[in-house]
Design a protein around this motif. Structure first.
Motif, PDB file in Angstrom:
ATOM      1  N   SER A   1      15.517   0.779   1.538  1.00 25.94           N
ATOM      2  CA  SER A   1      16.735   0.908   2.355  1.00 25.94           C
ATOM      3  C   SER A   1      17.703   1.913   1.736  1.00 25.94           C
ATOM      4  N   ARG A   2      17.791   1.970   0.409  1.00 23.24           N
ATOM      5  CA  ARG A   2      18.666   2.954  -0.247  1.00 23.24           C
ATOM      6  C   ARG A   2      18.140   4.379  -0.046  1.00 23.24           C
ATOM      7  N   ILE A   3      16.831   4.540  -0.127  1.00 26.00           N
ATOM      8  CA  ILE A   3      16.228   5.859   0.089  1.00 26.00           C
ATOM      9  C   ILE A   3      16.503   6.313   1.523  1.00 26.00           C
ATOM     10  N   GLN A   4      16.230   5.445   2.480  1.00 29.45           N
ATOM     11  CA  GLN A   4      16.447   5.790   3.891  1.00 29.45           C
ATOM     12  C   GLN A   4      17.910   6.117   4.160  1.00 29.45           C
ATOM     13  N   GLU A   5      18.808   5.307   3.642  1.00 34.13           N
ATOM     14  CA  GLU A   5      20.239   5.532   3.861  1.00 34.13           C
ATOM     15  C   GLU A   5      20.666   6.890   3.308  1.00 34.13           C
TER      16      GLU A   5
ATOM     17  N   LEU B   1       0.829  -1.210   0.000  1.00 34.46           N
ATOM     18  CA  LEU B   1       0.000   0.000   0.000  1.00 34.46           C
ATOM     19  C   LEU B   1       0.864   1.261   0.000  1.00 34.46           C
ATOM     20  N   VAL B   2       1.860   1.314   0.887  1.00 30.50           N
ATOM     21  CA  VAL B   2       2.725   2.492   0.990  1.00 30.50           C
ATOM     22  C   VAL B   2       3.585   2.635  -0.262  1.00 30.50           C
ATOM     23  N   LEU B   3       4.162   1.527  -0.727  1.00 32.89           N
ATOM     24  CA  LEU B   3       4.985   1.572  -1.946  1.00 32.89           C
ATOM     25  C   LEU B   3       4.197   2.127  -3.123  1.00 32.89           C
ATOM     26  N   SER B   4       2.959   1.696  -3.233  1.00 30.62           N
ATOM     27  CA  SER B   4       2.113   2.130  -4.340  1.00 30.62           C
ATOM     28  C   SER B   4       1.627   3.569  -4.164  1.00 30.62           C
ATOM     29  N   LYS B   5       1.104   3.859  -2.989  1.00 31.25           N
ATOM     30  CA  LYS B   5       0.531   5.186  -2.732  1.00 31.25           C
ATOM     31  C   LYS B   5       1.560   6.298  -2.922  1.00 31.25           C
ATOM     32  N   TYR B   6       2.798   6.070  -2.482  1.00 32.99           N
ATOM     33  CA  TYR B   6       3.816   7.119  -2.538  1.00 32.99           C
ATOM     34  C   TYR B   6       4.842   6.906  -3.656  1.00 32.99           C
ATOM     35  N   GLN B   7       4.585   5.922  -4.508  1.00 38.24           N
ATOM     36  CA  GLN B   7       5.449   5.655  -5.662  1.00 38.24           C
ATOM     37  C   GLN B   7       6.922   5.579  -5.239  1.00 38.24           C
ATOM     38  N   LEU B   8       7.194   4.619  -4.357  1.00 39.53           N
ATOM     39  CA  LEU B   8       8.537   4.470  -3.803  1.00 39.53           C
ATOM     40  C   LEU B   8       9.367   3.405  -4.516  1.00 39.53           C
ATOM     41  N   GLY B   9       8.818   2.802  -5.545  1.00 38.44           N
ATOM     42  CA  GLY B   9       9.560   1.772  -6.263  1.00 38.44           C
ATOM     43  C   GLY B   9       9.401   0.426  -5.587  1.00 38.44           C
ATOM     44  N   THR B  10      10.491  -0.328  -5.553  1.00 32.03           N
ATOM     45  CA  THR B  10      10.461  -1.670  -4.991  1.00 32.03           C
ATOM     46  C   THR B  10      10.832  -1.665  -3.509  1.00 32.03           C
TER      47      THR B  10
END
Length: 175
Positions: free
Chosen positions: A142-146, A128-137
């Motif tokens: 972990s790469r985004i957070q880092e 749901l979160v990946l889709s809603k915010y278009q965060l990819g896979t």
């Protein structure tokens, strides 16, 4: 001109490690801010001091900057409108820095920050979160957070992930 500055090098630039202050409690700010306003023959109510502290989550440099903005907009007594003007001035003052900082972020990173602004502080890998915010896979999270941790945009706590700068948060909400 002093010989020390002829080569335009600053002798103490990055001389030591920065010492970042932890947030200072509102109760400690109240007499300090009240006295600073009184020194200028200005009156500030406790509720307005509390608002100043709350807006910037008691981060010392921002409390001081916001209090100064409120002070220079005050004739005799601080009002709700004076505080609003001070907050607006703070956002205007910080806007160029925030624009520069966010310009280098990827779309995924900006979307991650938007998720945090919307109250999402964990479970970023859920469908749901990946889709809603278009965060990819899921592996992208972990790469985004880092990257955002390294750039000091976010902090990770036992309660989840949050924006590290309360004024950046205000600025992003205003956009």
């Amino acid at each position: 001109m002093n010989k020390l500055f002829q080569n335009k090098r600053m002798p103490f630039y990055q001389f030591g490690e920065p010492n970042y202050l932890q947030p200072i409690a509102t109760e400690d700010w109240i007499p300090f801010i009240r006295n600073k306003f009184a020194d200028k023959n200005l009156i500030i109510a406790e509720q307005h001091i509390r608002k100043i502290c709350e807006v910037v989550k008691n981060q010392s440099s921002y409390v001081q900057q916001l209090a100064w903005n409120v002070m220079i907009n005050t004739d005799e007594r601080v009002t709700d409108d004076t505080v609003k003007m001070g907050i607006n001035d703070l956002l205007v003052q910080c806007s160029p820095l925030f624009m520069e900082q966010t310009a280098s972020l990827t779309g995924y990173q900006m979307n991650f920050l938007r998720a945090i602004l919307d109250g999402q502080h964990n479970q970023f890998t859920s469908k749901l979160v990946l889709s809603k915010y278009q965060l990819g896979t899921k592996s992208n999270i972990s790469r985004i957070q880092e990257a955002l941790l390294e750039k000091d945009f976010i902090i990770s706590t036992p309660d989840g992930i949050f924006l590290s700068d309360p004024v950046l948060e205000l600025w992003m909400r205003s956009k």
